[in-house]
Write a protein that holds these residues in place. Structure first.
Motif, PDB file in Angstrom:
ATOM      1  N   ALA A  26      90.387  71.120  21.644  1.00  0.00           N
ATOM      2  CA  ALA A  26      90.653  72.535  21.876  1.00  0.00           C
ATOM      3  C   ALA A  26      91.696  72.654  22.986  1.00  0.00           C
ATOM      4  O   ALA A  26      91.773  71.796  23.882  1.00  0.00           O
ATOM      5  CB  ALA A  26      89.369  73.250  22.270  1.00  0.00           C
ATOM      6  N   PRO A  27      92.530  73.690  22.942  1.00  0.00           N
ATOM      7  CA  PRO A  27      93.571  73.846  23.960  1.00  0.00           C
ATOM      8  C   PRO A  27      92.998  73.755  25.373  1.00  0.00           C
ATOM      9  O   PRO A  27      91.995  74.386  25.688  1.00  0.00           O
ATOM     10  CB  PRO A  27      94.141  75.237  23.671  1.00  0.00           C
ATOM     11  CG  PRO A  27      93.906  75.431  22.210  1.00  0.00           C
ATOM     12  CD  PRO A  27      92.588  74.754  21.925  1.00  0.00           C
ATOM     13  N   GLY A  28      93.629  72.928  26.203  1.00  0.00           N
ATOM     14  CA  GLY A  28      93.188  72.749  27.572  1.00  0.00           C
ATOM     15  C   GLY A  28      92.187  71.636  27.774  1.00  0.00           C
ATOM     16  O   GLY A  28      91.822  71.321  28.917  1.00  0.00           O
ATOM     17  N   HIS A  29      91.739  70.997  26.682  1.00  0.00           N
ATOM     18  CA  HIS A  29      90.716  69.951  26.801  1.00  0.00           C
ATOM     19  C   HIS A  29      91.238  68.573  26.383  1.00  0.00           C
ATOM     20  O   HIS A  29      90.450  67.648  26.171  1.00  0.00           O
ATOM     21  CB  HIS A  29      89.484  70.320  25.973  1.00  0.00           C
ATOM     22  CG  HIS A  29      88.766  71.535  26.470  1.00  0.00           C
ATOM     23  ND1 HIS A  29      88.111  71.568  27.683  1.00  0.00           N
ATOM     24  CD2 HIS A  29      88.636  72.779  25.930  1.00  0.00           C
ATOM     25  CE1 HIS A  29      87.579  72.764  27.862  1.00  0.00           C
ATOM     26  NE2 HIS A  29      87.890  73.520  26.816  1.00  0.00           N
ATOM     27  N   GLU A  30      92.548  68.433  26.305  1.00  0.00           N
ATOM     28  CA  GLU A  30      93.126  67.156  25.882  1.00  0.00           C
ATOM     29  C   GLU A  30      92.796  66.030  26.867  1.00  0.00           C
ATOM     30  O   GLU A  30      92.486  64.905  26.448  1.00  0.00           O
ATOM     31  CB  GLU A  30      94.640  67.294  25.726  1.00  0.00           C
ATOM     32  CG  GLU A  30      95.076  68.229  24.609  1.00  0.00           C
ATOM     33  CD  GLU A  30      95.096  69.699  25.006  1.00  0.00           C
ATOM     34  OE1 GLU A  30      95.451  70.541  24.158  1.00  0.00           O
ATOM     35  OE2 GLU A  30      94.749  70.019  26.185  1.00  0.00           O
TER      36      GLU A  30
END
Length: 323
Positions: A191-195
């Motif tokens: 999810a965006p921001g959780h890479e």
């Protein structure tokens, strides 16, 4: 018969909530000729609209997301389907911010939908004790009954966006206790921001002897194929209000191992026989058994999976008539 409100989406091809908004809109359009799917910028003053709300879809912060809905509501009546309800696993500070945002959205709306009784309980516990909402469960497609893959990947599959609390870590911990650990595959992207958190889990898992990989974003056909070819399907969310990942496993014809919580107990009652519920302490044992006896992870023909997307459309039409 009440006119169908404008069905608003955000134009995000990969976000699960926005994809669901378009799926519901398409089903409504099959039932009613006056259904229209539009972007927020195309909503005229005075028009009634329906939105699918999660703060992460509508703004860079919970407050910004709530403000976006309030701006629409200031121009005309809004009904809203809530997703990703605030809950304690958000963390204390995030829970407070998200609860305030959802409270603002509920107060701006003329009618509210939740996707489970569990979500309604979260709404009343963490957002507004007096909130009223209609429960319309997430739909499921009829299970894929095509011949099973001739070969499967020796892996534990965890389906959907990666984020902390989605169950990937729990799958790793369980696998690490096995005599012959299984790799864990995140079927989907971070999810965006959780890479960075995904990368950190890959490194931590390697230290425990468990390989973790991610497929990245998959379109519907590729996701279905990946779900059907994983040896052991697992759903081990710690943070869940309603789960499209669970229905995706079911649509693929799989009977996933599911770690018990209130939402999954509700879904097991709604769709008997479609999941294998275990306590968290029993996850490793269930994975080990499923790897030995893969038949346990496939649905039996004729498994009931209602409501369907068309059932959801009919429920929404009834809601708008009342609202």
């Amino acid at each position: 018969m009440t006119a169908v409100p404008l069905l608003v989406h955000r134009g995000d091809e990969q976000h699960g909530v926005d994809r669901y908004a378009r799926e519901v809109a398409a089903a409504v359009a099959r039932a009613r000729d006056d259904a229209r799917l539009v972007l927020p910028a195309d909503v005229p003053d005075g028009a009634a609209v329906h939105v699918h709300f999660t703060d992460r879809l509508w703004g860079s912060s919970p407050g910004d997301a709530a403000e976006a809905i309030e701006r629409i509501a200031a121009r005309g009546p809004v009904t809203v389907t809530l997703h990703d309800l605030p809950q304690p696993s958000d963390g204390e500070a995030s829970l407070a911010r998200r609860s305030d945002a959802y409270r603002r959205v509920v107060r701006a709306a003329s009618a509210v939908v939740c996707n489970s009784r569990h979500e309604l309980a979260l709404l009343r516990t963490h957002v507004d004790a007096e909130a009223d909402a209609t429960v319309v469960p997430l739909p499921c497609e009829q299970p894929d009954e095509a011949p099973r893959p001739a070969t499967v990947r020796r892996e534990i599959g965890v389906l959907g966006f990666f984020y902390p609390g989605k169950g990937h870590r729990e799958a790793v911990v369980a696998s690490a206790t096995l005599a012959d650990p299984l790799p864990v595959t995140a079927i989907g992207r971070a999810a965006p921001g959780h890479e960075r958190e995904l990368a950190a889990l890959v490194a931590e898992a390697a230290e425990q002897g468990v390989a973790v990989t991610s497929t990245g974003f998959l379109d519907d056909d590729a996701l279905r194929a990946a779900a059907r070819s994983a040896l052991v399907p697992v759903v081990a969310h710690r943070h869940v209000s309603a789960s499209g990942s669970l229905t995706a496993w079911t649509a693929a014809g799989r009977r996933p191992i599911v770690v018990r919580n209130a939402y999954f107990d509700e879904m097991a009652a709604l769709r008997p026989g479609t999941m294998w519920i275990v306590e968290e302490s029993g996850l490793a044992g269930a994975i080990e058994l499923a790897a030995r006896v893969p038949e346990t992870t496939w649905l039996q023909p004729g498994s009931g999976v209602s409501p369907t997307i068309d059932d959801v459309a009919e429920a929404m039409l009834a809601l708008w008539d009342r609202a």
